[in-house]
Design a protein around this motif. Structure first.
Motif, mmCIF file in Angstrom:
data_model
loop_
_atom_site.group_PDB
_atom_site.id
_atom_site.type_symbol
_atom_site.label_atom_id
_atom_site.label_comp_id
_atom_site.label_asym_id
_atom_site.label_seq_id
_atom_site.Cartn_x
_atom_site.Cartn_y
_atom_site.Cartn_z
ATOM 1 N N SER A 1 13.072 -59.163 15.815
ATOM 2 C CA SER A 1 11.896 -59.959 15.487
ATOM 3 C C SER A 1 11.644 -61.090 16.478
ATOM 4 N N PHE A 2 12.668 -61.461 17.229
ATOM 5 C CA PHE A 2 12.479 -62.493 18.251
ATOM 6 C C PHE A 2 13.508 -62.311 19.357
ATOM 7 N N ALA A 3 13.178 -62.871 20.527
ATOM 8 C CA ALA A 3 14.088 -62.764 21.665
ATOM 9 C C ALA A 3 13.935 -64.006 22.547
ATOM 10 N N PRO A 4 15.018 -64.753 22.735
ATOM 11 C CA PRO A 4 14.935 -65.912 23.622
ATOM 12 C C PRO A 4 14.960 -65.477 25.088
ATOM 13 N N THR B 1 8.328 -60.815 18.514
ATOM 14 C CA THR B 1 8.013 -59.420 18.815
ATOM 15 C C THR B 1 6.908 -58.869 17.920
ATOM 16 N N THR B 2 6.417 -57.712 18.286
ATOM 17 C CA THR B 2 5.437 -57.008 17.469
ATOM 18 C C THR B 2 5.996 -56.742 16.081
ATOM 19 N N PHE C 1 8.008 -58.586 14.406
ATOM 20 C CA PHE C 1 7.896 -59.832 13.656
ATOM 21 C C PHE C 1 6.495 -59.967 13.066
ATOM 22 N N PHE C 2 5.467 -59.799 13.905
ATOM 23 C CA PHE C 2 4.099 -59.962 13.438
ATOM 24 C C PHE C 2 3.689 -58.874 12.447
ATOM 25 N N ASN C 3 4.215 -57.674 12.605
ATOM 26 C CA ASN C 3 3.923 -56.604 11.648
ATOM 27 C C ASN C 3 4.476 -56.924 10.260
ATOM 28 N N ALA C 4 5.543 -57.693 10.202
ATOM 29 C CA ALA C 4 6.171 -58.050 8.924
ATOM 30 C C ALA C 4 5.628 -59.361 8.358
ATOM 31 N N THR C 5 4.649 -59.965 9.042
ATOM 32 C CA THR C 5 4.098 -61.254 8.636
ATOM 33 C C THR C 5 2.727 -61.054 7.995
ATOM 34 N N ASN C 6 2.516 -61.705 6.863
ATOM 35 C CA ASN C 6 1.220 -61.640 6.190
ATOM 36 C C ASN C 6 0.197 -62.506 6.909
ATOM 37 N N ASP C 7 -1.068 -62.206 6.700
ATOM 38 C CA ASP C 7 -2.134 -63.046 7.234
ATOM 39 C C ASP C 7 -2.052 -64.437 6.615
ATOM 40 N N GLY C 8 -2.434 -65.442 7.378
ATOM 41 C CA GLY C 8 -2.431 -66.822 6.906
ATOM 42 C C GLY C 8 -1.625 -67.710 7.828
ATOM 43 N N VAL C 9 -1.317 -68.902 7.345
ATOM 44 C CA VAL C 9 -0.564 -69.892 8.115
ATOM 45 C C VAL C 9 0.932 -69.611 7.968
ATOM 46 N N VAL C 10 1.635 -69.610 9.096
ATOM 47 C CA VAL C 10 3.087 -69.426 9.101
ATOM 48 C C VAL C 10 3.702 -70.604 9.847
#
Length: 58
Positions: A5-8, A18-19, A21-30
């Motif tokens: 989900s992330f890479a430093p 990563t993609t 990460f965003f695929n697992a995130t709902n629309d709205g403020v994070v």
């Protein structure tokens, strides 16, 4: 999950979300809070709407 989900990128001083990460995130403020071994804490906020993501450091 590391690199799923992330890479430093230490040479560029960045963190790539990563993609997956965003695929697992709902629309709205994070709101994200990154805690580093040095003790530094960095807060980051983004708004996701569909495939559009707009972010801002705090």
């Amino acid at each position: 999950m590391w690199y799923y989900s992330f890479a430093p990128d230490y040479t560029q001083n960045t963190i790539k979300l990563t993609t997956d990460f965003f695929n697992a995130t709902n629309d709205g403020v994070v709101n994200l809070t990154f805690h580093f071994w040095s003790g530094q804490i960095v807060k980051y906020t983004f708004v996701k709407r569909g495939t559009s993501v707009i972010g801002m450091a705090q």
